[in-house]
Scaffold this motif. Structure first.
Motif, short mmCIF file in Angstrom:
data_model
loop_
_atom_site.label_atom_id
_atom_site.label_comp_id
_atom_site.label_asym_id
_atom_site.label_seq_id
_atom_site.Cartn_x
_atom_site.Cartn_y
_atom_site.Cartn_z
N TYR A 1 0.83 -1.22 0.00
CA TYR A 1 0.00 0.00 0.00
C TYR A 1 0.86 1.26 0.00
CZ TYR A 1 -4.40 -2.47 0.66
OH TYR A 1 -5.50 -3.27 0.48
N LEU A 2 2.14 1.13 0.39
CA LEU A 2 3.04 2.29 0.40
C LEU A 2 3.75 2.49 -0.93
CD1 LEU A 2 4.68 1.82 3.93
CD2 LEU A 2 2.69 3.19 3.30
N ASN A 3 3.48 1.62 -1.88
CA ASN A 3 4.13 1.69 -3.19
C ASN A 3 3.46 2.77 -4.04
OD1 ASN A 3 5.02 1.19 -5.88
ND2 ASN A 3 5.61 -0.88 -5.25
N ASP A 4 4.21 3.80 -4.36
CA ASP A 4 3.65 4.92 -5.13
C ASP A 4 3.17 4.49 -6.52
OD1 ASP A 4 4.06 6.69 -3.07
OD2 ASP A 4 6.05 7.29 -3.77
N SER A 5 3.88 3.55 -7.12
CA SER A 5 3.48 3.12 -8.46
C SER A 5 2.13 2.41 -8.43
CB SER A 5 4.54 2.19 -9.06
OG SER A 5 4.69 1.03 -8.27
N HIS A 6 1.86 1.73 -7.32
CA HIS A 6 0.57 1.06 -7.20
C HIS A 6 -0.56 2.08 -7.01
CE1 HIS A 6 2.95 -2.64 -5.68
NE2 HIS A 6 2.96 -2.55 -6.99
N LEU A 7 -0.27 3.13 -6.24
CA LEU A 7 -1.27 4.18 -6.06
C LEU A 7 -1.56 4.86 -7.40
CD1 LEU A 7 -3.04 5.97 -4.29
CD2 LEU A 7 -1.02 7.38 -3.81
#
Length: 762
Positions: A683-689
């Motif tokens: 959830y902390l992965n910017d690319s996933h956001l």
């Protein structure tokens, strides 16, 4: 480390620590190479690179653990209250039954979280409030959270199932022994050390060997502290992980409620035609009349801008929860490490205080040896009495009396009279300051650098093969210690009855002169007294003619001196292995008490002239112990088998039982490296956001909805076969992996259509 297949069932019964079984997941009961572990961790991390949101609804079962509700309430009371403050926008008689149908296997305790239905905006605000409450509360309740989760394992969690095992209880037990001063390092060695009588060089080696034993014991104590602390840290990490799952599951549940609520009379979480009986004709008519409208409602809800924004808000709330947990875990890590350091600094001085008693005796023996060698080297004095040794003062020149005036003294008669005076004896006093070797060993600093040791262990862990190596040291010390002791005792017995030459002092005469009972067998076999007697014999000279003296000297050198010299050599070997426990954990003398199984196994070692055969026999004994280690089932068995060496089996298990390791580039720490599960960390992965945001924007005009309209059309025609086939194609075509609720809803709908078809076709 690679994820292991772990049984999901765990007994709820509270078991005695002695009943937890030893479990080596990799099948290796010894410490392993860090390079191997790091490569496995990296492999596991690579497998986690491909991410989508967790399967929607897969964690709803977490809401069922009502038996653990109290744990989370104790750790985060305000968060728990916020979690249960579900927003309510409307009441619906269909809400609870519809959700229960959707949740399927989830039991009755979940009913209390069903509640009324909130709208998308209210649920979004509620999720943000819960994340904010968790952040504020967690930062102020670190100690309470640690107290709750470091002690009580969480049922059903594989990380804690592995952490809550034999190594934790074994570590706590050994820590208790150390801090209560009942550990082996606190033993009184006075009976053994008191008989030491060696050359100064050998006496210094024995002091250094004893220092190494104390240092090794301290290191083992800190290792146990680190094992216990890291196990507690793993449990705390699991506690946070489970709390996040509970909160996220509750968010997903609220989303499902919002998605399904159409009106008080309509809920998409209810199956199509669920209100119709089992009559095939009625069911088919219902499908034709309601099917297309239902599919349109599903497409409308899944592509709804309002629900998509809610999805973004929930993701942001989950991200906030994870960040809070990660920040707090870092604080817990520092707290636990500091507690280990502080605790070690408190108790280690007590070890040195007790060890000082044993070391002072060794120092006294070394001082006496230094005194004898000093007297011989500087004044050619061969023998010192006990009084001279105890006072460190001895005569180097006798008293002189003047019996007449030297007739040729330069300077005349008066000078001769002045020169002829009585003089007293000349004495020398020995002090260790005259011997730099003794100064160095006696004044050696015995401080232990706790911070550096803890830092090294945290960053580098433990070396591979420690248990086997320590068993090898123990086997060697035991076998050769016992053998040298047997030979020494045989020689001492021989010396206690040896016949000396007529001009020499007998042992009986010597012991009587020392005020000892010459008839006491213990006194006659006391090595200190025997070696002192030998020193006296070396100074005694026969008073006969030259030929008889030469004959007596030959007899002494041939029959008496060799026995003493062999005993001196054997005494040193004996004291190295039999009396002082280093590099082995236990001395050969004490192994039988602390580990009778090891002693019995090592007794099988055959010692002979073939060095390779002896080595093979030692290795076979070690291999037998290693096999026994892999078969133990309880904490009691492990300690009965290995004693303090159990530490290295505990370390092996600790290395293998790690889960959710946070691997970073470069030198990753080997302890306190547990983290949240990979699913939560993502959830902390910017690319996933970013991917989520892109899919949310694309979802409103996605081709999926056009494909769904075909499903509705087929349903209105009563063609269930084609509708099911088309819906399967829709599911396979779904590429919105960051919006798992779409997949969940469509799969649920497919299953319900198949059930309808089965009912209709009879």
């Amino acid at each position: 480390m690679n994820q292991k297949l772990i049984p999901s069932f765990v007994a709820l019964t509270v078991l005695s620590p002695a009943t937890y079984s030893m479990c080596f997941i990799d099948g290796v009961s010894d410490t392993q190479s860090l390079n191997s572990f790091d490569s496995q961790r990296l492999e596991g991390q690579l497998h986690q690179q491909f991410f989508s949101e967790p399967q929607f609804g897969s964690t709803f079962g977490e809401l069922e653990h009502s038996s653990q509700q109290q744990l989370f309430s104790e750790a985060w009371p305000a968060t728990e209250e916020a979690l249960n403050s579900v927003p309510a926008a409307s009441e619906s008689v269909l809400s609870a039954p519809a959700i229960l149908n959707r949740l399927g296997q989830v039991g009755s305790s979940t009913l209390e979280v069903l509640g009324p239905v909130g709208d998308a905006f209210a649920v979004g605000v509620w999720a943000e409030n819960m994340a904010s409450t968790f952040s504020n509360e967690s930062s102020t309740r670190l100690d309470k959270t640690a107290a709750v989760f470091s002690i009580v394992p969480l049922v059903g969690d594989e990380l804690n199932m592995l952490s809550n095992d034999i190594k934790y209880f074994a570590a706590k037990e050994k820590i208790g022994e150390f801090e209560s001063k009942t550990h082996y390092v606190f033993n009184d060695h006075h009976p053994d050390f008191n008989r030491f009588h060696h050359k100064k060089e050998d006496a210094i080696k024995l002091i250094n060997q004893y220092d190494a034993h104390v240092k090794a014991s301290i290191e083992m104590y800190i290792d146990q502290l680190l094992l216990a602390a890291d196990t507690e840290y793993r449990r705390i990490a699991a506690g946070y992980d489970r709390q996040l799952v509970r909160q996220m599951a509750r968010m997903d549940l609220e989303y499902i409620k919002v998605y399904g609520h159409i009106s008080e009379q309509s809920n998409l979480n209810q199956p199509l035609c669920s209100e119709v009986g089992d009559n095939p004709t009625h069911l088919m008519n219902c499908v034709k009349s309601q099917g297309q409208a239902r599919i349109q409602l599903i497409a409308q809800q899944l592509s709804s801008s309002e629900l998509n924004q809610l999805r973004l808000k929930l993701h942001e709330a989950k991200r906030s929860l994870v960040q809070t947990a990660m920040d707090n875990l870092q604080r817990h890590k520092e707290t636990l490490r500091n507690e280990v350091i502080g605790r070690a600094k408190h108790y280690i001085p007590q070890v040195y205080q007790y060890a000082r008693l044993n070391r002072s005796l060794l120092e006294e023996r070394a001082r006496k040896s230094g005194l004898r060698e000093y007297a011989k080297a500087n004044w050619n004095v061969d023998y010192l009495s006990e009084e001279q040794i105890n006072t460190a003062t001895f005569e180097v020149s006798p008293a002189r009396e003047c019996w007449g005036i030297p007739s040729v003294y330069p300077g005349g008669i008066q000078a001769s009279l002045d020169a002829c005076k009585d003089s007293g004896p000349l004495y020398d006093t020995y002090h260790i300051s005259k011997d730099q070797e003794l100064v160095d060993v006696i004044r050696k600093s015995l401080d232990f650098d706790v911070e550096s040791y803890v830092e090294t262990r945290v960053n580098n862990g433990w070396e591979p093969g420690l248990l086997r190596a320590k068993l090898g040291d123990q086997a060697y010390a035991y076998v050769f210690g016992r053998l040298s002791n047997q030979m020494f005792e045989t020689l001492v017995t021989q010396l206690s009855t040896i016949q000396v030459l007529p001009y020499q002092t007998t042992l009986t005469e010597y012991l009587n002169s020392q005020g000892l009972d010459a008839n006491d067998p213990e006194q006659r076999k006391d090595w200190y007294q025997l070696s002192r007697w030998y020193e006296l014999l070396l100074t005694e000279r026969p008073s006969g003619d030259v030929l008889s003296n030469i004959k007596l000297y030959k007899v002494f050198r041939a029959f008496i001196k060799p026995v003493f010299e062999e005993t001196i050599t054997m005494a040193y070997i004996r004291d190295i292995y039999y009396s002082i426990p280093y590099p082995s954990v236990y001395s050969a003398k004490n192994l039988q008490f602390y580990s009778p199984i090891m002693a019995k196994t090592f007794d099988k070692v055959v010692v002979g002239p073939d060095e390779n055969a002896v080595l093979r026999s030692l290795n076979a004994a070690v291999a037998e112990i290693m096999q026994k280690v892999s078969e133990v089932n309880t904490a009691n068995e492990l300690h009965y088998l290995l004693g303090d060496l159990a530490l290295y089996a505990q370390i092996a298990q600790h290395q293998q039982s790690e889960a959710h390791v946070l691997t970073t580039a470069g030198n990753a720490p080997q302890l306190f490296n547990s983290s949240l599960s990979a699913v939560n960390r993502q959830y902390l992965n910017d690319s996933h956001l970013y991917a989520l945001s892109q899919q949310v924007m694309a979802s409103e005009q996605h081709v999926l909805w056009q494909m769904l309209s075909i499903v509705g059309s087929k349903l209105s025609q009563g063609d269930l076969d084609l509708a099911i086939t088309q819906l399967g194609d829709v599911i396979r075509s779904n590429d919105m992996t960051m919006l798992p609720q779409i997949h969940e809803v469509l799969v649920q709908e497919l299953e319900e259509l198949i059930e309808l078809q089965i009912k209709i076709e009879g």
